[in-house]
Design a protein around this motif. Structure first.
Motif, PDB file in Angstrom:
ATOM      1  N   THR A  81       0.835  -1.207   0.000  1.00 17.35           N
ATOM      2  CA  THR A  81       0.000   0.000   0.000  1.00 17.35           C
ATOM      3  C   THR A  81       0.868   1.253   0.000  1.00 17.35           C
ATOM      4  N   ARG A  82       1.940   1.235   0.793  1.00 18.26           N
ATOM      5  CA  ARG A  82       2.845   2.386   0.823  1.00 18.26           C
ATOM      6  C   ARG A  82       3.534   2.585  -0.522  1.00 18.26           C
ATOM      7  N   THR A  83       3.900   1.483  -1.173  1.00 19.76           N
ATOM      8  CA  THR A  83       4.546   1.585  -2.481  1.00 19.76           C
ATOM      9  C   THR A  83       3.608   2.206  -3.505  1.00 19.76           C
ATOM     10  N   LEU A  84       2.335   1.784  -3.492  1.00 17.55           N
ATOM     11  CA  LEU A  84       1.349   2.363  -4.410  1.00 17.55           C
ATOM     12  C   LEU A  84       1.155   3.848  -4.133  1.00 17.55           C
ATOM     13  N   LYS A  85       1.086   4.197  -2.856  1.00 17.52           N
ATOM     14  CA  LYS A  85       0.923   5.603  -2.489  1.00 17.52           C
ATOM     15  C   LYS A  85       2.153   6.406  -2.917  1.00 17.52           C
ATOM     16  N   LEU A  86       3.346   5.802  -2.784  1.00 11.71           N
ATOM     17  CA  LEU A  86       4.574   6.489  -3.169  1.00 11.71           C
ATOM     18  C   LEU A  86       4.584   6.789  -4.666  1.00 11.71           C
ATOM     19  N   ILE A  87       4.116   5.838  -5.486  1.00 12.01           N
ATOM     20  CA  ILE A  87       4.043   6.070  -6.934  1.00 12.01           C
ATOM     21  C   ILE A  87       3.162   7.274  -7.230  1.00 12.01           C
ATOM     22  N   ARG A  88       2.003   7.317  -6.563  1.00 14.51           N
ATOM     23  CA  ARG A  88       1.087   8.446  -6.775  1.00 14.51           C
ATOM     24  C   ARG A  88       1.727   9.757  -6.352  1.00 14.51           C
TER      25      ARG A  88
END
Length: 297
Positions: A8-15
């Motif tokens: 979830t953190r990785t997805l948020k980081l991409i955004r």
């Protein structure tokens, strides 16, 4: 739980890294609710996966994803995509980022959509063949497509371009009419994958947050509390264009965004009568009046 939290953190980081201006390491760590060292590790993992992360400024530097990273990153192999699918299985189906992430994985790998990501087995098979045609840039025959607009059932020769986030709609070019249209996958009885290459391969066909292509139009709406939450849940891509206006007691939220067709947003507005006020444009009001006039009382 730790694996899901990291994903979830990785997805948020991409955004976050896709937004400009860039953000410092401290800002990223604060938003991700983790130590700066962990935020740095997440960025390193993205770079290993093929993302190009650049920085601007010196004290301290601000990080962002280079805009053309999609053209430079390698496609996922089937093994990599399967591993990601296993990781995605730990995330609840209601997570707003899950559907678009699944679609990106399928579009950039040889792994086709799986049945558990779709409504039923029929739609899974239909979407799998269409996804193969999208990947290989081939034409297909939509066999016995049920058209509500023309009240007919017919075979349609099309060149598939892309899916909506939940795979319920297909955007495709129709050579006979020389136009780009959308087709509901549930109305397709079967798909015949042809050997013929696409005659009009897309550079990229944009669709609006309501899953419709067309020409850009600006729209401004006022929303009640109920309409605001329904819009966020049913069409999550509208979220960046939603705003809170507490001074307006009746319609305390607003949506000011760009759409490509009145059809998708019109269906939403007509589905919540009395919950939305159209500020502009007048063309959209005329469209809604016309649709209301079609009701049989």
């Amino acid at each position: 739980m730790a694996a899901q939290q990291n994903l979830t953190r990785t997805l948020k980081l991409i955004r976050l890294l896709k937004q400009r201006p860039g953000k410092t390491l401290a800002q990223l760590a604060q938003i991700l609710e983790c130590d700066p060292r962990h935020a740095r590790r997440f960025m390193n993992a993205l770079e290993e996966a093929g993302f190009i992360i650049d920085k601007e400024g010196q004290r301290p530097p601000r990080f962002y994803i280079f805009e053309d990273e999609r053209r430079q990153q390698a496609d996922f192999t089937e093994e990599e995509a399967q591993l990601l699918q296993v990781a995605l299985a730990t995330i609840a189906d209601t997570h707003p980022l899950l559907a678009p992430l699944r679609q990106k994985i399928y579009n950039h790998s040889t792994l086709l959509p799986l049945a558990n990501g779709l409504v039923d087995q029929h739609q899974s098979q239909v979407v799998a063949r269409l996804a193969e045609a999208i990947r290989d840039r081939r034409q297909v025959q939509l066999l016995r497509y049920h058209s509500v607009n023309s009240h007919s059932i017919s075979d349609r020769l099309v060149e598939p371009y892309s899916f909506s986030e939940n795979y319920t709609r297909l955007t495709a070019y129709e050579p006979e009419s020389e136009t780009t249209k959308t087709f509901k996958t549930q109305r397709i009885e079967d798909v015949a994958l042809l050997a013929t290459a696409q005659t009009n391969p897309p550079t990229e066909v944009p669709i609006d947050p309501f899953d419709w292509p067309g020409e850009q139009k600006k729209v401004s709406l006022r929303l009640t509390y109920q309409a605001y939450h329904l819009l966020r849940e049913e069409h999550p891509l509208t979220r960046p264009d939603l705003a809170h206006d507490p001074a307006n007691e009746d319609f305390p939220y607003s949506y000011i965004g760009t759409v490509y067709s009145w059809i998708g947003i019109g269906r939403f507005v007509l589905g919540v009568p009395g919950q939305v006020r159209v500020d502009s444009p007048e063309e959209f009001r005329d469209y809604l009046r016309g649709r209301v006039g079609e009701f049989i009382w």
